[in-house]
Design an enzyme around this catalytic site. Structure first.
Site, PDB file in Angstrom:
ATOM      1  N   LYS A   1      -9.420  -4.814  11.582  1.00  0.00           N
ATOM      2  CA  LYS A   1      -8.161  -4.393  12.223  1.00  0.00           C
ATOM      3  C   LYS A   1      -7.964  -5.126  13.553  1.00  0.00           C
ATOM      4  CE  LYS A   1      -6.273  -1.330   9.421  1.00  0.00           C
ATOM      5  NZ  LYS A   1      -4.931  -1.527   8.880  1.00  0.00           N
TER       6      LYS A   1
ATOM      7  N   ASP B   1       1.801  -2.294  -4.528  1.00  0.00           N
ATOM      8  CA  ASP B   1       0.576  -1.476  -4.475  1.00  0.00           C
ATOM      9  C   ASP B   1      -0.269  -1.836  -5.693  1.00  0.00           C
ATOM     10  OD1 ASP B   1      -0.086   1.545  -2.969  1.00  0.00           O
ATOM     11  OD2 ASP B   1      -1.304   0.889  -4.662  1.00  0.00           O
TER      12      ASP B   1
ATOM     13  N   GLY C   1      -0.190   4.986  -0.730  1.00  0.00           N
ATOM     14  CA  GLY C   1      -1.185   5.674   0.100  1.00  0.00           C
ATOM     15  C   GLY C   1      -0.566   6.775   0.946  1.00  0.00           C
TER      16      GLY C   1
ATOM     17  N   ILE D   1      -2.224  -7.632  -2.832  1.00  0.00           N
ATOM     18  CA  ILE D   1      -1.764  -8.481  -1.736  1.00  0.00           C
ATOM     19  C   ILE D   1      -2.544  -9.800  -1.711  1.00  0.00           C
ATOM     20  CG2 ILE D   1      -0.857  -6.660  -0.243  1.00  0.00           C
ATOM     21  CD1 ILE D   1      -3.543  -6.694   1.261  1.00  0.00           C
TER      22      ILE D   1
ATOM     23  N   TYR E   1     -14.268  -2.355   9.012  1.00  0.00           N
ATOM     24  CA  TYR E   1     -12.836  -1.996   9.101  1.00  0.00           C
ATOM     25  C   TYR E   1     -12.311  -2.211  10.526  1.00  0.00           C
ATOM     26  CZ  TYR E   1      -8.933   1.445   9.194  1.00  0.00           C
ATOM     27  OH  TYR E   1      -7.736   2.092   9.362  1.00  0.00           O
TER      28      TYR E   1
ATOM     29  N   GLY F   1       0.838  -1.208   0.000  1.00  0.00           N
ATOM     30  CA  GLY F   1       0.000   0.000   0.000  1.00  0.00           C
ATOM     31  C   GLY F   1       0.865   1.247   0.000  1.00  0.00           C
TER      32      GLY F   1
END
Ligand code: AKB
Length: 344
Positions: free
Chosen positions: A158, A35, A13, A55, A154, A10
């Site tokens: 996480k 990415d 970002g 990924i 999310y 990533g």
């Protein structure tokens, strides 16, 4: 012979931007990136090898494993909280299955070279879930293990990945009599809302603060999507990048946990608006509440207790609310809008 490298996923970002610039100035180890989108031209000079792909692509991760000897990973790729609510299944795939793929990649790297692989993982205040505003007010500075009851996909992703990281670090294949020499050394920071002067975020719920600042700098009207009294912790991006580097470099024996709260300042949306108006006279800021995003912000703590990060590895943010604006955000944003332009 495989080439030594550190890997950033990533990388294009918001955090990746700051991290690549900072690492290229301080680390001797070549940087490789992964990415879904090609890196923008300003970052490519700092990167030894750029992989464009997902990924989720196991074959691509195998290729990287075959070519590179990696013992440090910054796994930044994720779908943020607001975006994840629109596409929860995709969010789960990217945020959870993608992280599992990277943890397996790290485990295989560690087994292949026989050294630990430090796996840096940005988690979030989204792992907390306060049931209502009275509880939020009473909770004050929330500690790591309290209110771990997220209300977003999310946040669930996480929190679960924090546990996966702890599993890979301390309990992987418990049947092994001896822990192997090479293993995953997972280290996680729970970021508050991050505010960068260089990039504008997309898909997050803490985005109202950075959006307000960048809109004012562009001379555009901004309707803040949360109430004036909404309050969560924030941090200036350079302190976020510094925290990742500091935790990555900390001696393992100093670390009493795998996941650490981090905070720096916690203004209300109205307090952010007031500083923005003072910095950009004429800034047109209104409030047009989006009930869903407001609900998410209401479930996040007003502040966090980051004593463990300060004690274990010396976390000490440089920017408080006033300095973040006067010494970082306002001067840098002004320069960028007058000069090179803005990165999205
Ligand atoms: C988001 O708003 O989703 C992120 C975060 C707080 O993790 N910025």
């Amino acid at each position: 012979m495989r080439k030594r490298a550190l890997l950033i996923t990533g990388a294009g970002g918001e955090i990746g931007h700051g991290l690549i610039a900072r690492l290229s100035a301080t680390s001797e180890t070549p940087i490789i990136t992964l990415d879904v989108a090609p890196l923008e031209a300003s970052l490519t000079p700092y990167v030894a090898r750029e992989f464009t792909g997902s990924i989720m692509d196991g074959a691509l991760l195998e290729r990287i494993l075959a070519e590179f000897d990696v013992d440090l990973i910054f796994h930044l790729a994720a779908l943020l909280s607001t975006r994840a609510e629109f596409t929860p299944v995709t969010a789960h795939q990217v945020n959870v299955e993608g992280t599992l793929n990277l943890l397996e990649f790290a485990q295989h790297e560690a087994e292949s070279h026989g050294r630990p692989v430090v796996f840096m993982y940005p988690s979030s205040i989204a792992i907390f879930g306060l049931p209502d505003l009275d509880t939020k007010a009473a909770a004050g500075r929330v500690r790591e293990d309290d209110w771990n009851c997220p209300t977003t996909m999310y946040g669930c992703n996480k929190l679960y990945c924090e546990h996966l990281g702890r599993y890979y670090t301390h309990h992987y294949k418990q049947l092994a009599a001896e822990p192997p020499a090479g293993h995953v050394d997972f280290r996680c920071v729970r970021f508050p809302g991050l505010i960068s002067a260089i990039t504008v975020p997309s898909g997050g719920t803490s985005d109202y603060a950075p959006e307000m600042i960048h809109a004012a700098a562009r001379g555009e009207q901004y309707d803040c999507f949360v109430r004036p009294d909404a309050r969560i912790p924030f941090m200036a991006m350079p302190d976020g990048v510094e925290a990742l580097l500091k935790l990555a470099a900390a001696p393992r024996e100093r670390l009493s946990r795998t996941a650490y709260n981090l905070g720096a300042f916690n203004p209300s949306a109205e307090e952010v608006a007031a500083v923005v108006r003072a910095s950009f006279p004429g800034a047109a800021i209104g409030f047009k509440v989006d009930a869903k995003r407001q609900g998410i912000v209401d479930s996040w703590p007003a502040d966090v207790d980051d004593a463990a990060a300060r004690a274990d590895w010396g976390f000490a943010p440089e920017f408080d609310f006033a300095r973040a604006f006067s010494e970082y955000l306002i001067p840098t944003i002004r320069r960028r809008y007058q000069g090179e332009g803005l990165v999205r």
